[in-house]
Design a protein around this motif. Structure first.
Motif, PDB file in Angstrom:
ATOM      1  N   PHE A 163      -7.845  -0.264   3.632  1.00 50.53           N
ATOM      2  CA  PHE A 163      -8.701  -0.886   2.616  1.00 50.53           C
ATOM      3  C   PHE A 163      -7.978  -2.038   1.900  1.00 50.53           C
ATOM      4  O   PHE A 163      -6.862  -1.884   1.400  1.00 50.53           O
ATOM      5  CB  PHE A 163      -9.144   0.161   1.585  1.00 50.53           C
ATOM      6  CG  PHE A 163     -10.145  -0.386   0.606  1.00 50.53           C
ATOM      7  CD1 PHE A 163     -11.492  -0.421   0.924  1.00 50.53           C
ATOM      8  CD2 PHE A 163      -9.741  -0.900  -0.620  1.00 50.53           C
ATOM      9  CE1 PHE A 163     -12.425  -0.944   0.033  1.00 50.53           C
ATOM     10  CE2 PHE A 163     -10.663  -1.418  -1.521  1.00 50.53           C
ATOM     11  CZ  PHE A 163     -12.004  -1.443  -1.183  1.00 50.53           C
ATOM     12  N   PHE A 175     -16.064  -7.965 -11.769  1.00 54.85           N
ATOM     13  CA  PHE A 175     -16.220  -7.953 -10.309  1.00 54.85           C
ATOM     14  C   PHE A 175     -17.310  -6.996  -9.888  1.00 54.85           C
ATOM     15  O   PHE A 175     -17.874  -6.276 -10.706  1.00 54.85           O
ATOM     16  CB  PHE A 175     -14.878  -7.633  -9.628  1.00 54.85           C
ATOM     17  CG  PHE A 175     -14.412  -6.213  -9.799  1.00 54.85           C
ATOM     18  CD1 PHE A 175     -14.660  -5.268  -8.815  1.00 54.85           C
ATOM     19  CD2 PHE A 175     -13.724  -5.810 -10.933  1.00 54.85           C
ATOM     20  CE1 PHE A 175     -14.233  -3.953  -8.948  1.00 54.85           C
ATOM     21  CE2 PHE A 175     -13.286  -4.494 -11.080  1.00 54.85           C
ATOM     22  CZ  PHE A 175     -13.537  -3.568 -10.091  1.00 54.85           C
ATOM     23  N   TYR A 208     -16.305  -4.691   3.376  1.00 58.47           N
ATOM     24  CA  TYR A 208     -16.365  -4.579   1.910  1.00 58.47           C
ATOM     25  C   TYR A 208     -16.464  -5.995   1.330  1.00 58.47           C
ATOM     26  O   TYR A 208     -15.721  -6.893   1.719  1.00 58.47           O
ATOM     27  CB  TYR A 208     -15.109  -3.875   1.393  1.00 58.47           C
ATOM     28  CG  TYR A 208     -15.144  -3.638  -0.102  1.00 58.47           C
ATOM     29  CD1 TYR A 208     -15.950  -2.655  -0.656  1.00 58.47           C
ATOM     30  CD2 TYR A 208     -14.365  -4.408  -0.965  1.00 58.47           C
ATOM     31  CE1 TYR A 208     -15.995  -2.438  -2.024  1.00 58.47           C
ATOM     32  CE2 TYR A 208     -14.404  -4.202  -2.333  1.00 58.47           C
ATOM     33  CZ  TYR A 208     -15.222  -3.207  -2.852  1.00 58.47           C
ATOM     34  OH  TYR A 208     -15.263  -2.998  -4.213  1.00 58.47           O
ATOM     35  N   ARG A 266     -16.407  -8.330  -2.050  1.00 54.22           N
ATOM     36  CA  ARG A 266     -15.921  -8.329  -3.427  1.00 54.22           C
ATOM     37  C   ARG A 266     -16.293  -9.643  -4.138  1.00 54.22           C
ATOM     38  O   ARG A 266     -15.577 -10.636  -4.057  1.00 54.22           O
ATOM     39  CB  ARG A 266     -14.402  -8.129  -3.415  1.00 54.22           C
ATOM     40  CG  ARG A 266     -13.688  -8.266  -4.754  1.00 54.22           C
ATOM     41  CD  ARG A 266     -14.240  -7.411  -5.846  1.00 54.22           C
ATOM     42  NE  ARG A 266     -14.135  -5.990  -5.661  1.00 54.22           N
ATOM     43  CZ  ARG A 266     -13.074  -5.240  -5.990  1.00 54.22           C
ATOM     44  NH1 ARG A 266     -12.005  -5.795  -6.509  1.00 54.22           N
ATOM     45  NH2 ARG A 266     -13.086  -3.930  -5.833  1.00 54.22           N
ATOM     46  N   TYR A 283     -12.601   5.233   2.588  1.00 54.62           N
ATOM     47  CA  TYR A 283     -11.662   4.979   1.484  1.00 54.62           C
ATOM     48  C   TYR A 283     -10.738   6.179   1.300  1.00 54.62           C
ATOM     49  O   TYR A 283      -9.540   6.033   1.095  1.00 54.62           O
ATOM     50  CB  TYR A 283     -12.472   4.706   0.220  1.00 54.62           C
ATOM     51  CG  TYR A 283     -11.691   4.113  -0.929  1.00 54.62           C
ATOM     52  CD1 TYR A 283     -11.401   2.751  -0.980  1.00 54.62           C
ATOM     53  CD2 TYR A 283     -11.259   4.909  -1.983  1.00 54.62           C
ATOM     54  CE1 TYR A 283     -10.697   2.204  -2.043  1.00 54.62           C
ATOM     55  CE2 TYR A 283     -10.555   4.367  -3.050  1.00 54.62           C
ATOM     56  CZ  TYR A 283     -10.286   3.014  -3.072  1.00 54.62           C
ATOM     57  OH  TYR A 283      -9.584   2.474  -4.129  1.00 54.62           O
ATOM     58  N   LYS A 311     -18.157  -3.675 -14.991  1.00 54.45           N
ATOM     59  CA  LYS A 311     -17.067  -3.743 -14.019  1.00 54.45           C
ATOM     60  C   LYS A 311     -16.129  -4.860 -14.466  1.00 54.45           C
ATOM     61  O   LYS A 311     -15.951  -5.872 -13.794  1.00 54.45           O
ATOM     62  CB  LYS A 311     -17.601  -3.965 -12.604  1.00 54.45           C
ATOM     63  CG  LYS A 311     -17.856  -2.633 -11.895  1.00 54.45           C
ATOM     64  CD  LYS A 311     -18.242  -2.766 -10.459  1.00 54.45           C
ATOM     65  CE  LYS A 311     -17.152  -2.373  -9.492  1.00 54.45           C
ATOM     66  NZ  LYS A 311     -16.729  -0.977  -9.539  1.00 54.45           N
ATOM     67  N   TYR A 325     -10.213  -1.271 -15.324  1.00 54.05           N
ATOM     68  CA  TYR A 325      -9.402  -0.710 -14.234  1.00 54.05           C
ATOM     69  C   TYR A 325      -7.924  -0.785 -14.616  1.00 54.05           C
ATOM     70  O   TYR A 325      -7.160   0.149 -14.385  1.00 54.05           O
ATOM     71  CB  TYR A 325      -9.734  -1.435 -12.919  1.00 54.05           C
ATOM     72  CG  TYR A 325     -11.174  -1.155 -12.527  1.00 54.05           C
ATOM     73  CD1 TYR A 325     -11.475  -0.150 -11.619  1.00 54.05           C
ATOM     74  CD2 TYR A 325     -12.232  -1.833 -13.142  1.00 54.05           C
ATOM     75  CE1 TYR A 325     -12.799   0.166 -11.317  1.00 54.05           C
ATOM     76  CE2 TYR A 325     -13.553  -1.533 -12.852  1.00 54.05           C
ATOM     77  CZ  TYR A 325     -13.830  -0.533 -11.944  1.00 54.05           C
ATOM     78  OH  TYR A 325     -15.132  -0.213 -11.665  1.00 54.05           O
ATOM     79  N   THR A 346     -13.147   5.083  -9.965  1.00 53.92           N
ATOM     80  CA  THR A 346     -13.583   4.442  -8.718  1.00 53.92           C
ATOM     81  C   THR A 346     -14.915   5.049  -8.246  1.00 53.92           C
ATOM     82  O   THR A 346     -15.466   4.590  -7.264  1.00 53.92           O
ATOM     83  CB  THR A 346     -12.548   4.643  -7.594  1.00 53.92           C
ATOM     84  OG1 THR A 346     -12.264   6.039  -7.506  1.00 53.92           O
ATOM     85  CG2 THR A 346     -11.264   3.879  -7.870  1.00 53.92           C
ATOM     86  N   GLY A 371     -19.491   5.998  -4.745  1.00 55.96           N
ATOM     87  CA  GLY A 371     -19.148   4.624  -5.106  1.00 55.96           C
ATOM     88  C   GLY A 371     -19.283   3.753  -3.878  1.00 55.96           C
ATOM     89  O   GLY A 371     -19.374   4.275  -2.758  1.00 55.96           O
ATOM     90  N   THR A 372     -19.272   2.450  -4.053  1.00 57.18           N
ATOM     91  CA  THR A 372     -19.420   1.581  -2.888  1.00 57.18           C
ATOM     92  C   THR A 372     -18.233   1.738  -1.948  1.00 57.18           C
ATOM     93  O   THR A 372     -18.395   1.959  -0.747  1.00 57.18           O
ATOM     94  CB  THR A 372     -19.553   0.108  -3.329  1.00 57.18           C
ATOM     95  OG1 THR A 372     -20.711   0.008  -4.132  1.00 57.18           O
ATOM     96  CG2 THR A 372     -19.675  -0.814  -2.129  1.00 57.18           C
ATOM     97  N   ALA A 373     -17.028   1.631  -2.500  1.00 59.89           N
ATOM     98  CA  ALA A 373     -15.848   1.719  -1.640  1.00 59.89           C
ATOM     99  C   ALA A 373     -15.723   3.127  -1.065  1.00 59.89           C
ATOM    100  O   ALA A 373     -15.510   3.313   0.135  1.00 59.89           O
ATOM    101  CB  ALA A 373     -14.605   1.349  -2.427  1.00 59.89           C
TER     102      ALA A 373
END
Ligand code: COI
Length: 354
Positions: free
Chosen positions: A25, A70, A136, A138, A168, A193, A198, A232, A299-301
């Motif tokens: 990733f 993001f 993915y 971003r 992931y 976000k 983070y 996450t 989550g997306t990831a």
């Protein structure tokens, strides 16, 4: 406003660097990126250019004061060999919510969604064909005034970069319930976000990773009683025949696009889904009386990731083997079937690229 998206292609693709059997990733980026600049109250036309380093003044605002946001989106290889993006409009709407809270400009839908569609079309070869893999995406926005005085910036850059992704998490995640540090308070930026959300989690994450855990499950800042999100991922618990996930009312939890998809699909199946405050005491009690059947993050990831172990203080909740989890396995398969075009997209979630 109609944007003309200029495309300046890389002379020689780097696709040979992609080893589909060994995707890590966020390590390798596709050939191109999209860039657009905001100045004097307007967004300029986006350009798709070769992925490369960017040059910025050391005084650039976001580096000092964190005006940076993001998104995370994914493109999938569908059953016919084409490429499709999952729910980009939802990410566009959420990005604008983050932008508003962070004093950043609204992004026009066309710039975000059509810009993304065009970028993925240009780099379609980078969308992996291996099962379970994806590209993915971003998108991010940074404040780019060259000014270290503290004030909301006036210049911004929006970019989209992409990176091939496999699962992931390769195994069920082990989670530590945090009741010392706080991720978000009502009125703060927990629902955005924002990059700083983070950044603020890195130190507590280091501490629990030293103890052998993968991620933190955050609790509310007032009582450290109600579980929030994983940072996450959003979190779901299957207790008895109900699925319970923390509600978003306090504005301390990210409104996950995967979270929304999971709730929608489960409700359509006739499963009772409760969005409400859920305390760690309730989870522990359910574990002890045997009604805590499953716990998973979305989550997306991460997509849909089972929680194998949940620790609160010294109490370790070890969940039963994931193969036996009916709800999570159903939702994971159903979501994947839609994302990879194996099942009808009845919700208009999928944007076909090529
Ligand atoms: C995502 O799921 O897209 C995220 O933003 C989580 C993480 C990779 C930061």
């Amino acid at each position: 406003m109609a944007y003309e998206i200029k495309v300046n292609k890389i002379p020689q693709s780097r696709i040979a660097q992609l080893d589909q059997k060994n995707i890590q990733f966020g390590r390798l980026y596709a050939d191109h990126m999209l860039v657009a600049h905001y100045e004097d109250g307007v967004w300029g036309s986006p350009e798709i250019v070769p992925f490369e380093n960017i040059s910025l003044s050391p005084a650039t605002t976001f580096m000092h004061y964190g005006q940076a946001i993001f998104e995370g989106v994914k493109a999938y290889r569908n059953a016919e060999g084409g490429v499709q993006i999952f729910r980009p409009e939802s990410n566009w709407k959420r990005m604008n919510k983050s932008a508003e809270r962070m004093g950043m400009p609204d992004l026009p839908e066309e710039l975000f969604v059509e810009g993304m569609r065009k970028l993925i079309e240009v780099d379609a070869a980078w969308v992996p064909t291996e099962p379970g893999c994806s590209l993915y995406i971003r998108p991010f926005m940074i404040a780019t005034d060259e000014f270290v005085g503290v004030r909301p910036a006036t210049k911004f850059t929006f970019m989209i970069i992409t990176s091939p992704a496999a699962a992931y998490y390769s195994k069920p995640v082990s989670i530590y319930v945090q009741d010392e540090f706080v991720r978000a308070f009502p009125g703060g930026i927990g629902m955005t976000k924002a990059a700083g959300n983070y950044g603020a989690c890195m130190y507590p994450a280091q501490q629990i990773q030293k103890m052998g855990y993968d991620q933190i499950l955050w609790t509310d800042g007032f009582e450290h009683k109600y579980v929030q999100e994983i940072g996450t991922m959003n979190v779901f618990f299957v207790i008895g025949d109900k699925v319970i996930t923390p509600d978003l009312n306090a504005g301390t939890i990210l409104a996950g696009v995967t979270r929304d998809s999971v709730i929608t699909l489960l409700k359509e199946k006739g499963v009772t889904v409760e969005e409400r405050p859920i305390s760690i005491d309730e989870i522990e009690a359910a574990y002890k009386n045997g009604s805590l059947k499953e716990a998973f993050g979305t989550g997306t990831a991460a997509s849909v990731a089972p929680i194998g172990k949940l620790t609160f203080h010294t109490d370790v909740m070890q969940l039963r083997p994931v193969e036996e989890w009916e709800t999570m396995n159903w939702i994971k398969t159903t979501l994947d079937d839609i994302r990879y075009g194996r099942k009808a997209d009845n919700h208009n979630w999928v944007l076909k690229v090529c």
